[in-house]
Design a protein around this motif. Structure first.
Motif, short mmCIF file in Angstrom:
data_model
loop_
_atom_site.label_atom_id
_atom_site.label_comp_id
_atom_site.label_asym_id
_atom_site.label_seq_id
_atom_site.Cartn_x
_atom_site.Cartn_y
_atom_site.Cartn_z
N GLN A 154 0.83 -1.20 0.00
CA GLN A 154 0.00 0.00 0.00
C GLN A 154 0.87 1.25 0.00
O GLN A 154 1.78 1.38 0.80
CB GLN A 154 -0.87 -0.02 1.25
CG GLN A 154 -1.76 1.19 1.45
CD GLN A 154 -2.51 1.09 2.75
OE1 GLN A 154 -3.25 0.15 2.98
NE2 GLN A 154 -2.29 2.06 3.64
N GLY A 155 0.55 2.17 -0.90
CA GLY A 155 1.27 3.44 -0.96
C GLY A 155 0.36 4.53 -1.49
O GLY A 155 -0.10 4.47 -2.63
N TYR A 156 0.09 5.51 -0.67
CA TYR A 156 -0.83 6.60 -0.98
C TYR A 156 -0.30 7.46 -2.13
O TYR A 156 0.89 7.78 -2.18
CB TYR A 156 -1.00 7.45 0.26
CG TYR A 156 -1.92 8.63 0.19
CD1 TYR A 156 -3.30 8.46 0.12
CD2 TYR A 156 -1.42 9.94 0.23
CE1 TYR A 156 -4.15 9.55 0.09
CE2 TYR A 156 -2.26 11.04 0.22
CZ TYR A 156 -3.63 10.84 0.14
OH TYR A 156 -4.45 11.92 0.12
N ALA A 157 -1.18 7.82 -3.05
CA ALA A 157 -0.81 8.65 -4.20
C ALA A 157 -1.40 10.04 -4.02
O ALA A 157 -2.57 10.26 -4.35
CB ALA A 157 -1.32 8.03 -5.49
N PRO A 158 -0.65 11.01 -3.49
CA PRO A 158 -1.22 12.31 -3.17
C PRO A 158 -1.82 13.04 -4.36
O PRO A 158 -2.87 13.68 -4.24
CB PRO A 158 -0.03 13.09 -2.60
CG PRO A 158 0.94 12.06 -2.16
CD PRO A 158 0.75 10.91 -3.10
N PHE A 159 -1.17 12.97 -5.52
CA PHE A 159 -1.62 13.74 -6.68
C PHE A 159 -1.95 12.88 -7.89
O PHE A 159 -2.93 13.15 -8.60
CB PHE A 159 -0.58 14.79 -7.05
CG PHE A 159 -0.40 15.84 -6.00
CD1 PHE A 159 -1.26 16.93 -5.94
CD2 PHE A 159 0.59 15.73 -5.04
CE1 PHE A 159 -1.12 17.89 -4.95
CE2 PHE A 159 0.74 16.69 -4.05
CZ PHE A 159 -0.12 17.77 -4.00
N LEU A 160 -1.17 11.83 -8.15
CA LEU A 160 -1.40 10.99 -9.32
C LEU A 160 -2.74 10.27 -9.24
O LEU A 160 -3.30 9.88 -10.28
CB LEU A 160 -0.26 9.99 -9.51
CG LEU A 160 0.93 10.50 -10.34
CD1 LEU A 160 1.60 11.71 -9.70
CD2 LEU A 160 1.94 9.40 -10.60
N ARG A 300 -4.96 -2.60 4.29
CA ARG A 300 -4.55 -2.07 5.59
C ARG A 300 -3.05 -2.30 5.78
O ARG A 300 -2.52 -3.34 5.39
CB ARG A 300 -5.30 -2.77 6.73
CG ARG A 300 -4.82 -2.36 8.13
CD ARG A 300 -5.45 -3.20 9.21
NE ARG A 300 -6.86 -2.90 9.36
CZ ARG A 300 -7.35 -1.93 10.13
NH1 ARG A 300 -6.51 -1.18 10.84
NH2 ARG A 300 -8.63 -1.73 10.22
N GLY A 301 -2.39 -1.35 6.39
CA GLY A 301 -0.98 -1.53 6.70
C GLY A 301 -0.28 -0.20 6.91
O GLY A 301 -0.90 0.87 6.82
N ARG A 302 1.00 -0.28 7.19
CA ARG A 302 1.80 0.94 7.30
C ARG A 302 2.03 1.44 5.89
O ARG A 302 2.75 0.82 5.10
CB ARG A 302 3.12 0.70 8.02
CG ARG A 302 3.92 1.99 8.18
CD ARG A 302 5.10 1.83 9.12
NE ARG A 302 5.90 3.06 9.18
CZ ARG A 302 5.60 4.13 9.89
NH1 ARG A 302 4.48 4.13 10.63
NH2 ARG A 302 6.38 5.19 9.90
N ASP A 303 1.42 2.55 5.57
CA ASP A 303 1.46 3.07 4.22
C ASP A 303 2.86 3.55 3.86
O ASP A 303 3.51 4.27 4.63
CB ASP A 303 0.47 4.23 4.10
CG ASP A 303 0.21 4.62 2.67
OD1 ASP A 303 -0.75 4.11 2.08
OD2 ASP A 303 0.99 5.44 2.13
#
Length: 381
Positions: A154-160, A300-303
């Protein structure tokens, strides 16, 4: 500070909590709204909408809510699922062939919605002007290589997030994103604002700026530390490539652009209305089965980007134990925005909540202003 608006009987103590945010937390223009079982039960606003303190803040003032925009975009995606035009588990490339480039042939819309596609940032340095070029930004996302194997973490994509899902939407629906918004949400719910800051029901636009005295943080700034530790890593590139992502948010150029992950301009009443509808027994904007999918845990997890434990549904952050990610009840879901804004739904109570502010704190999640309002609200319910 004069507070305007109303609270339903039993919720009047929220006046004092809202006013305290101005006295103690640096708010200079803000609004807070709550809709429950279809009724607007709280709508408070105060302060000024400009930096000189000359333009009064009003109920329909629009403020840039940054990543709170993502929850609105996710709703538009789920509406296309409801219409039968989009299958969340089919590859995005089935609808958008160019998206298959650079190892993304099997990436699904579900993976994009719950931040498991690895598409968190541009890998190569891009021009500052790219964020104002909607077709160019979408094309650049389609050509970008993921930072890790899609689906692996899991990795959040702020803009893409905005360009990938927005580009997909336009191809699925064969119409522009702004038109989709006006047809599916803006008009249906009679909303004040929308993506960007032009062409909406309200033309009252607030200037935003940093808090003059930063609030004590509810958690350490792990994102800032990660950026300093690796200036070319995925966290740094996600927030600073290009640098124009972090600047110029009061400019005509920013307000006129389509940056759906970050430049939504909404009133607090808008956010309460959107999420109040999603929390209703019979939502107007989405079938109940898809509302349940929105709030069902997908990841769920540490992003890897947010550097925090986060749980995602389909396009929404799910309510957690931490105060800055507690969206009402156990089954709450919503999305905060950098600087302090937040919107969320609590289906257990049929409640939607929205808070927007012109004074931006340092938190990526909720900060002390919205946390204290929400905590007090739930004490009174």
């Amino acid at each position: 500070m004069e507070i305007y608006g109303f609270c339903a009987p039993g919720l009047e103590p929220l006046y004092d909590t809202f006013a305290a945010n101005f006295r103690e937390c640096g708010d200079s223009g803000a609004a807070f709204a709550v809709r429950q079982h279809g009724e607007l039960v709280v709508s408070l606003w105060a302060g000024s909408a400009d930096r000189n303190g000359e333009t009064p803040y009003t109920e329909d003032t629009l403020a840039n809510v940054f990543s709170s925009s993502k929850g609105v975009l996710a709703l538009l995606v789920l509406q296309q699922v409801a219409e039968g035009r989009l299958d969340l588990d089919r590859p995005v490339a089935d609808y958008w062939p160019e998206f298959a480039a650079a190892g993304k042939a099997q990436v699904t819309a579900r993976q994009l919605l719950c931040h498991r596609a690895g598409l968190v940032a541009f890998r190569e340095k891009v021009a500052d002007s790219l964020i104002y070029d909607w077709p160019g930004a979408c094309a650049q996302v389609a050509a970008t290589e993921p930072w890790w194997e899609p689906g692996s973490k899991q990795g959040y994509a702020p803009f893409l997030y905005g360009w990938s899902l927005g580009g997909l939407l336009e191809r699925v629906a064969a119409t522009g994103l702004l038109q989709l918004y006006r047809q599916g949400l803006g008009g249906t719910l009679d909303l004040d604002g929308g993506f960007g800051a032009v062409g909406h029901k309200s033309s009252r636009i607030a200037d935003v700026g940093p808090l003059k005295q930063p609030l004590p943080e509810l958690r350490e700034n792990a994102v800032g530390r990660a950026i300093k530790e690796d200036r070319k890593g995925p966290v740094a590139m996600a927030f600073t490539n290009p640098m124009s992502l972090m600047m110029g948010t009061n400019s005509a150029e920013w307000r006129g652009a389509l940056i759906p992950a970050a430049n939504g301009h909404f009133s607090a009443r808008d956010l309460a209305t959107i999420y109040g509808d999603l929390a209703a027994e019979q939502p107007r904007t989405l079938p109940k089965v898809l509302v349940e999918e929105a709030g069902r845990e997908q990841s769920r997890g540490r992003d890897a980007v947010l550097q925090a434990e986060v749980s995602f549904g389909c396009g929404y952050i799910l309510s957690g134990r931490a105060a800055d990610l507690r969206f009402g009840g156990e089954h709450g879901f919503g999305h905060p925005g950098a600087g302090g804004s937040v919107g969320f739904a609590d289906p257990d109570r049929g409640l939607g909540c929205g808070y927007v502010t012109t004074r931006l704190g340092q938190s990526l999640f909720m900060d002390r202003r919205s946390v204290r309002l929400v905590e007090h609200l739930y004490q009174l319910l």
